[in-house]
Enzyme design. Structure first.
Site, short mmCIF file in Angstrom:
data_model
loop_
_atom_site.label_atom_id
_atom_site.label_comp_id
_atom_site.label_asym_id
_atom_site.label_seq_id
_atom_site.Cartn_x
_atom_site.Cartn_y
_atom_site.Cartn_z
N HIS A 10 -31.47 18.82 -5.13
CA HIS A 10 -30.44 20.04 -4.85
C HIS A 10 -29.07 19.66 -5.18
CE1 HIS A 10 -28.98 17.69 -1.54
NE2 HIS A 10 -30.08 17.57 -1.20
N GLU A 83 -37.17 18.01 3.11
CA GLU A 83 -36.91 16.49 3.08
C GLU A 83 -37.20 15.64 4.31
OE1 GLU A 83 -36.36 14.05 1.64
OE2 GLU A 83 -33.96 13.74 1.17
#
Length: 219
Positions: A10, A83
């Site tokens: 990201h 994550e």
């Protein structure tokens, strides 16, 4: 058939300047991070992408959104791509942790699997869910190309698992994945090939040409 997965970390977040472990904390993108998402969208539109998938965390969704919009696709949000939860390390820097417990940081640096931060998600479990999602995407898009937007630690762990590399050394084998850059893998059945690593989607600005001052003419 071979499936092509384009793995992307990201865009930059507000914790990047201090290098804090974001993990499962939903940290906002910086303006630069938003621009990285826009650049990824422009790149994806000309790169033969057939599907877009991402982590459920906001920073990944926002980075993936421009690519999906440019391609006219819905984003496939995969829970397995979130994550790693860093437990004790969540929201902290290495320096802060080392000041409190230098031995814990030493163990982590030596072996990120056996020496994982207290209370964190086991590396093997993170590897299993991440590779499960990636293999599922590869099966559902056989012969196609999938853009996958996720996270620095999770993707490095997944790469080690897919390539048969020791999980505890993911930080040394893959020191970092750059924000907005593309790492390409191919999955064919049980086999995975690494085709490229950290390829930028936006070309760096060209340096300005140097101009030398003209010498003074002498009579």
């Amino acid at each position: 058939m071979t499936s092509r997965l384009l793995l992307v970390r990201h865009g930059e977040t507000e914790w990047h300047a201090e290098n804090r472990y974001a993990g499962v904390t939903d940290v906002a993108l910086t303006p630069k991070g938003v621009d990285q998402g826009a650049g990824l969208g422009s790149w994806a539109a000309r790169s033969g992408v057939d599907a877009v998938a991402c982590s459920p965390l906001g920073r990944a969704r926002l980075t993936a959104a421009p690519a999906a919009a440019a391609l006219g696709l819905a984003v496939d949000v995969q829970e397995g791509l979130r994550e790693v939860d860093f437990g004790w390390g969540e929201g902290r820097t290495i320096a802060e942790m080392a000041e409190e417990d230098p031995e814990a940081v030493r163990r982590f640096r030596e072996d990120a699997d056996a020496g994982a931060f207290p209370g964190s998600e086991p590396v093997a479990l993170a590897a299993a869910r991440a590779t499960g999602s990636l293999r599922d995407l590869a099966r559902r898009h056989q012969g196609g190309t999938v853009l996958v937007v996720a996270h620095n630690t999770l993707l490095r762990i997944a790469l080690c698992e897919l390539l048969g590399l020791p999980l505890g050394r993911y930080r040394r084998i893959f020191p970092r994945l750059d924000n907005g850059a593309v790492t390409e893998i191919e999955i064919r059945g049980p086999e995975t090939a690494l085709r490229s690593l950290n390829v930028p989607t936006v070309a760096p600005p060209r340096p300005r040409a140097r101009t030398e001052p003209c010498g003074r003419l002498t009579p």
